[in-house]
Design a protein around this motif. Structure first.
Motif, short mmCIF file in Angstrom:
data_model
loop_
_atom_site.label_atom_id
_atom_site.label_comp_id
_atom_site.label_asym_id
_atom_site.label_seq_id
_atom_site.Cartn_x
_atom_site.Cartn_y
_atom_site.Cartn_z
N ILE A 65 46.38 40.97 40.73
CA ILE A 65 45.01 41.55 40.80
C ILE A 65 45.56 40.74 42.17
CG2 ILE A 65 42.89 40.35 40.53
CD1 ILE A 65 43.74 41.67 38.19
N HIS A 66 44.23 41.50 43.13
CA HIS A 66 43.91 41.50 44.79
C HIS A 66 42.61 40.55 44.84
CE1 HIS A 66 47.93 43.26 45.20
NE2 HIS A 66 47.80 43.66 44.46
N SER A 67 42.92 39.42 45.90
CA SER A 67 41.62 39.12 46.43
C SER A 67 40.48 40.49 46.82
CB SER A 67 41.21 38.30 47.71
OG SER A 67 40.21 37.67 48.33
N GLY A 68 39.40 40.34 46.34
CA GLY A 68 38.56 41.19 46.30
C GLY A 68 39.16 42.93 45.70
N ASP A 69 39.33 43.10 44.51
CA ASP A 69 39.33 43.57 43.39
C ASP A 69 38.26 43.52 42.53
OD1 ASP A 69 41.81 44.42 44.28
OD2 ASP A 69 42.71 43.68 42.45
N LEU A 70 37.58 44.44 42.22
CA LEU A 70 35.93 44.55 41.83
C LEU A 70 36.58 45.49 40.24
CD1 LEU A 70 32.99 44.12 40.79
CD2 LEU A 70 32.25 46.52 42.57
N MET A 71 36.50 44.97 39.21
CA MET A 71 37.15 45.45 38.37
C MET A 71 36.04 45.33 36.75
SD MET A 71 39.92 46.47 38.72
CE MET A 71 41.45 44.91 39.14
N LEU A 72 36.20 46.12 36.19
CA LEU A 72 35.11 46.18 34.74
C LEU A 72 36.67 45.64 33.24
CD1 LEU A 72 32.82 47.03 32.94
CD2 LEU A 72 33.89 49.54 33.17
N TYR A 73 36.10 44.67 32.87
CA TYR A 73 36.85 43.71 31.59
C TYR A 73 36.41 44.81 30.54
CZ TYR A 73 38.88 41.37 28.90
OH TYR A 73 39.93 40.83 27.43
N GLY A 74 36.87 45.39 29.46
CA GLY A 74 36.36 46.10 28.68
C GLY A 74 35.15 46.97 29.20
N SER A 75 33.61 47.32 28.27
CA SER A 75 33.06 47.89 28.82
C SER A 75 31.81 47.73 29.77
CB SER A 75 33.03 49.30 27.79
OG SER A 75 32.58 48.62 27.16
N SER A 76 31.89 46.25 29.77
CA SER A 76 30.49 46.71 29.87
C SER A 76 30.91 44.67 31.27
CB SER A 76 29.52 45.17 29.22
OG SER A 76 29.79 44.81 28.20
N THR A 77 31.83 44.30 31.56
CA THR A 77 31.71 42.82 32.29
C THR A 77 32.35 43.93 33.45
OG1 THR A 77 32.79 41.58 30.36
CG2 THR A 77 33.02 40.56 32.07
N VAL A 78 31.67 43.17 34.37
CA VAL A 78 32.13 43.06 35.76
C VAL A 78 32.65 41.53 36.58
CG1 VAL A 78 30.84 43.84 38.32
CG2 VAL A 78 30.17 44.75 36.73
N VAL A 79 33.90 41.86 36.96
CA VAL A 79 34.35 40.79 37.27
C VAL A 79 34.74 41.42 39.12
CG1 VAL A 79 36.38 39.30 37.07
CG2 VAL A 79 35.68 41.17 35.20
N VAL A 80 34.66 40.16 39.79
CA VAL A 80 34.84 40.25 41.60
C VAL A 80 36.07 38.79 41.40
CG1 VAL A 80 34.26 39.71 43.39
CG2 VAL A 80 32.79 41.41 41.95
N PHE A 81 36.94 39.49 42.22
CA PHE A 81 38.17 38.50 41.37
C PHE A 81 38.26 38.14 43.53
CE2 PHE A 81 39.48 41.76 38.24
CZ PHE A 81 39.68 39.87 37.25
N TYR A 82 38.11 36.61 43.31
CA TYR A 82 38.72 36.33 45.21
C TYR A 82 39.97 35.45 44.90
CZ TYR A 82 36.74 31.68 43.06
OH TYR A 82 36.90 31.09 41.93
N ARG A 83 41.17 35.56 44.08
CA ARG A 83 42.56 35.21 44.88
C ARG A 83 42.86 36.17 43.88
NH1 ARG A 83 41.78 29.94 46.01
NH2 ARG A 83 40.53 28.74 44.84
N THR A 84 44.18 36.25 44.40
CA THR A 84 45.44 36.72 44.25
C THR A 84 46.51 36.71 43.72
OG1 THR A 84 45.61 38.17 46.13
CG2 THR A 84 47.47 37.96 44.99
N PHE A 85 46.15 36.74 42.28
CA PHE A 85 47.42 36.23 41.74
C PHE A 85 47.85 37.36 39.91
CE2 PHE A 85 43.51 36.56 39.86
CZ PHE A 85 43.49 36.91 38.30
N ARG A 86 48.72 37.54 39.57
CA ARG A 86 49.58 38.00 38.32
C ARG A 86 48.99 37.77 37.23
NH1 ARG A 86 52.46 41.76 39.04
NH2 ARG A 86 53.85 41.19 37.15
N SER A 87 48.33 39.40 36.96
CA SER A 87 47.57 38.70 34.83
C SER A 87 48.50 40.15 33.81
CB SER A 87 46.62 39.20 35.33
OG SER A 87 45.26 39.61 34.28
N SER A 88 48.47 40.08 32.97
CA SER A 88 48.50 40.92 32.31
C SER A 88 47.68 41.52 31.22
CB SER A 88 49.65 39.91 31.02
OG SER A 88 48.81 38.94 30.24
N TYR A 89 46.16 41.26 31.39
CA TYR A 89 44.87 41.96 31.03
C TYR A 89 44.42 42.99 31.53
CZ TYR A 89 43.81 37.60 29.77
OH TYR A 89 43.32 36.13 28.50
N ALA A 90 44.23 43.52 31.28
CA ALA A 90 44.38 45.27 31.63
C ALA A 90 42.30 45.29 31.95
CB ALA A 90 44.24 46.24 30.03
#
Length: 112
Positions: free
Chosen positions: A59-84
């Protein structure tokens, strides 16, 4: 598109998928986003978006993702993740994003 936090506006580029296009039709949209794990802010949408999740690995700082079908996530740090996640957008220049998002909950507005 734009993501506004307080007085700071960040340009964002939508992902090329159905999820991002549907998200854009709901804008302008203001979300009260809660802190999680010291690397992201998240908020629940009132209506689900179409999802096509995959595991990005990093995951990179600045990624805007959807977790599941209704959770909006803004990431502000870069890190490794096993989540989809389903990609929504990317902040064009995430410098200062973590500082603007702050330590606790924050109101974020997405607009065209």
């Amino acid at each position: 598109m734009w993501m506004t936090i307080g007085e700071r506006r960040f340009a964002i580029t939508l992902a090329d998928n159905e999820t991002a296009r549907t998200f854009a039709t709901r804008c302008p949209l203001t979300l009260d986003m809660a802190e999680l794990n010291g690397n992201e802010k998240h908020a629940e949408l009132s209506q689900a978006l179409p999802a096509d999740a995959s595991r990005p690995g990093t995951i990179h700082s600045g990624d805007l993702m959807l977790y599941g079908s209704s959770t909006v996530v803004v990431f502000y740090r870069t890190f490794r993740s096993s989540y989809a996640y389903t990609p929504l957008a990317r902040v064009d220049d995430p410098v200062g994003l973590g500082q603007e998002l702050g330590q606790g909950s924050v109101q974020v507005t997405f607009s065209q």
